[in-house]
Design a protein around this motif. Structure first.
Motif, PDB file in Angstrom:
ATOM      1  N   THR A 193      -5.290   0.822   2.623  1.00 60.56           N
ATOM      2  CA  THR A 193      -4.689   0.317   0.978  1.00 60.56           C
ATOM      3  C   THR A 193      -5.757   0.689  -0.045  1.00 60.56           C
ATOM      4  O   THR A 193      -5.179   0.598  -1.351  1.00 60.56           O
TER       5      THR A 193
ATOM      6  N   PHE B 113      10.676  -3.231  -2.380  1.00 60.00           N
ATOM      7  CA  PHE B 113      10.220  -1.869  -1.904  1.00 60.00           C
ATOM      8  C   PHE B 113      11.172  -1.173  -1.605  1.00 60.00           C
ATOM      9  O   PHE B 113      11.969  -1.461  -0.490  1.00 60.00           O
TER      10      PHE B 113
ATOM     11  N   THR C 214      13.323   1.925  -0.058  1.00 54.50           N
ATOM     12  CA  THR C 214      12.780   3.214   0.936  1.00 54.50           C
ATOM     13  C   THR C 214      14.064   3.986   1.114  1.00 54.50           C
ATOM     14  O   THR C 214      15.096   3.810   0.208  1.00 54.50           O
TER      15      THR C 214
ATOM     16  N   LEU D 108       5.088   2.330  10.395  1.00 51.80           N
ATOM     17  CA  LEU D 108       4.891   3.432   9.272  1.00 51.80           C
ATOM     18  C   LEU D 108       5.317   2.558   7.916  1.00 51.80           C
ATOM     19  O   LEU D 108       4.621   2.816   7.053  1.00 51.80           O
ATOM     20  N   GLN D 109       6.635   2.140   8.228  1.00 49.28           N
ATOM     21  CA  GLN D 109       7.068   1.641   7.037  1.00 49.28           C
ATOM     22  C   GLN D 109       6.275   0.164   6.699  1.00 49.28           C
ATOM     23  O   GLN D 109       6.247  -0.065   5.229  1.00 49.28           O
TER      24      GLN D 109
ATOM     25  N   ARG E 185       0.546  -1.072   1.205  1.00 48.25           N
ATOM     26  CA  ARG E 185       0.450  -0.115   0.212  1.00 48.25           C
ATOM     27  C   ARG E 185       1.026  -0.722  -1.360  1.00 48.25           C
ATOM     28  O   ARG E 185       0.437  -1.060  -2.162  1.00 48.25           O
ATOM     29  N   HIS E 186       2.354  -0.931  -0.927  1.00 48.50           N
ATOM     30  CA  HIS E 186       2.972  -1.428  -2.234  1.00 48.50           C
ATOM     31  C   HIS E 186       2.593  -2.704  -2.716  1.00 48.50           C
ATOM     32  O   HIS E 186       2.282  -2.850  -3.936  1.00 48.50           O
TER      33      HIS E 186
ATOM     34  N   ASP F  97       3.158   0.094   6.812  1.00 50.97           N
ATOM     35  CA  ASP F  97       1.947   0.388   6.183  1.00 50.97           C
ATOM     36  C   ASP F  97       2.344   0.691   4.601  1.00 50.97           C
ATOM     37  O   ASP F  97       1.608   0.324   3.724  1.00 50.97           O
ATOM     38  N   ASP F  98       3.552   1.208   4.658  1.00 51.44           N
ATOM     39  CA  ASP F  98       3.887   1.618   3.194  1.00 51.44           C
ATOM     40  C   ASP F  98       4.054   0.223   2.351  1.00 51.44           C
ATOM     41  O   ASP F  98       3.792   0.124   1.208  1.00 51.44           O
TER      42      ASP F  98
END
Ligand SMILES: [Zn+2]
Lengths: 174, 336
Positions: free
Chosen positions: B162, B267, B269, B208-209, B215-216, B211-212
């Motif tokens: 992050t 978020f 996607t 993986l999502q 970050r978001h 992790d996104d």
């Protein structure tokens, strides 16, 4: 100005330069007596016909012509005063004209003073007050005029006898 | 008469003072000539002896000739020395015997010395240039090294995923902040932010999502804390925020705005939109309650915030619970 037709306008070809063909046995050199014999007999005739002053003027003018021819043939590579001085010294010695030494080379005022030892024209002549090297005066003027494109006045300021006669010349711009 | 003439000539040759012309020989023209000659010779020699090389030699004869030759030689020499001074080392003297040999040897040595000096200077210039190149290379390498070092430092202090502070760095900065707060006497607040049902997001959308999403959330936290504050990642889906120098009311307002922004910023996607909420536990420390920078104190503040977070979860998530560090009283804010 003389407008008569010319037969002997000077250039080096008039002299003939192929020694091998012209003088295979005798070569390049002759005695200085012969040189002076020609010069002084010529002077004799010129003086008796036209007077001393005119004879001197003719000799001086001939000297200037010779100096210009000398410059073109021997000094054309000189790029500055020091290299010109060097060339004059070397060639005068090689050709047996005299031993040249400089006393002054002032490029700012364009004044040059030099002496010629063992001069071809006058070494060994009696020591008199007369400055007789008018041909030399013209010769030196011809060289400096050619190099600078200016009109120099060259005067023999001193001439003395010390075994081998030495003459001192001063070249200035009027 | 003859005696007085000879005596006069002798005086002319030897006496320092110039003798009077003998009156009795006044009619002797030859003696007058010799007298004048010798007087001129004395004057000329005196001029030369005192350094006046330009003095004109106005007499004739063999002595005058030799004198003129000597004068000319000295003038030539002067000219040649001037040429050498101007850098012409080809000058050689071929007259004046011993003097010529000394002059020529001096010029040759001067030429050699200057040539070798010039060579040394060239070598030195080359060396300097090589050194300059080497220094430039070293400086370039050093710059790369410094950049790498900065990168390593950043990596060591920050969370790789992050980009916010890692646990250890957050601890160090928070302790320093507590110390400052203690010195200046202002309050501090520490919030633990936990994403509600993050395990489910991971399970359904993949890591993986997940992790996104982290970050978001980081981005949202950063943008809502534009007034400052220290942000760190504390564990998997837990973030910590330290807000120094604000009273409780302002702190609560900021932190609750953060909670709302997360809820309002789903978020997006490529496969759909992930809605999420956060629960927040806030520990507020008043300056009079005593602030200090040691580990025990830090841990106790974390514990208070943790308790508040637990209470927020218990209260149904998506809410902010505030506990005063000493009193540890529940105070639930928000919940939509
Ligand atoms: Zn002369």
């Amino acid at each position: 100005m003389n407008t008569l037709p010319r037969k002997y306008a000077f250039n080096w070809d008039v002299i003939g330069t192929d020694v091998q063909e012209a003088r295979p046995a005798l070569g390049l050199y002759t005695s200085f007596e012969v040189y002076r014999l020609l010069q002084f007999t010529l002077r004799d005739v010129l003086e008796s016909r036209y007077g001393t002053k005119a004879a001197d003027e003719i000799f001086r003018e001939a000297g200037t012509l010779a100096g210009k021819a000398f410059f073109e043939r021997y000094c054309a590579d000189a790029t500055d005063i020091p290299s010109l001085v060097k060339t004059i010294q070397q060639e005068f010695r090689t050709l047996g004209i005299g031993i040249v030494r400089f006393e002054k080379t002032d490029t700012k005022t364009m004044t040059f003073q030099l002496t010629v030892d063992e001069d071809l024209d006058c070494s060994g002549l009696p020591d008199t007050s007369d400055h007789i090297c008018v041909y030399d005066e013209g010769f030196i003027k011809g060289i400096f005029d050619s190099f600078t494109g200016k009109d120099f006045t060259v005067q023999e300021v001193d001439c003395w006898c010390s075994g081998a006669r030495t003459c001192r010349f001063k070249a200035t711009l009027p | 008469m003859q005696d007085s003439i000879l005596e006069h000539i002798e005086k002319l040759l030897h006496s320092p003072a110039l003798p009077e012309f003998p009156a009795e020989a006044d009619k002797e023209d030859k003696l007058h000539a010799i007298h004048n000659y010798l007087v001129t010779l004395r004057t000329t020699l005196n001029a030369f002896a005192t350094g006046d090389l330009q003095f004109p030699v106005d007499i004739h004869g063999v002595i005058a000739g030799r004198l003129k030759a000597l004068q000319a030689n000295l003038m030539h020499l002067t000219w040649q020395i001037q040429q050498v001074a101007a850098g012409d080392f080809t000058q050689r003297v071929d007259f004046m015997g011993e003097y010529a040999a000394a002059f020529n040897s001096m010029v040759t040595q001067l030429d050699n010395a200057l040539t070798s000096l010039r060579q040394k200077e060239e070598e030195l210039t080359k060396l300097t240039e090589a050194l300059r190149v080497e220094i430039a290379e070293k400086e370039e390498a050093l710059a790369v090294l410094r950049k790498k070092e900065a990168q390593f430092k950043h990596l060591a202090e920050h969370d790789a995923l992050t980009g916010v502070l890692n646990r250890r760095s957050f601890y160090e900065l928070a302790c320093a902040e507590f110390k400052r707060a203690e010195e200046k006497g202002y309050p501090c607040s520490l919030a633990i932010i936990d994403i509600d049902f993050f395990k489910q997001i991971n399970d359904t959308c993949g890591h993986l999502q997940g992790d996104d999403v982290l970050r978001h959330i980081t981005k949202t936290i950063k943008s809502s804390l534009r007034h400052g504050g220290i942000i760190g990642r504390y564990g998997g889906d837990e973030f910590v925020v330290l807000l120094p120098g604000l009273d409780l009311k302002t702190t609560k307002k900021i932190v609750d705005r953060l909670r709302k922004q997360v809820a309002q910023a789903p978020f997006k996607t490529s496969t759909g939109t992930i809605h999420m909420t956060v629960s927040i536990g806030l520990a507020h420390v008043m300056p009079q309650q005593g602030l200090c920078q040691d580990t025990i104190f830090f841990k106790s503040v974390i514990k208070t915030a943790d308790n508040a977070l637990y209470a927020a979860k218990e209260a149904g998530r998506n809410c902010l619970v505030t506990l005063s560090h000493c009193a540890q009283q529940d105070n639930v804010t928000g919940k939509e």
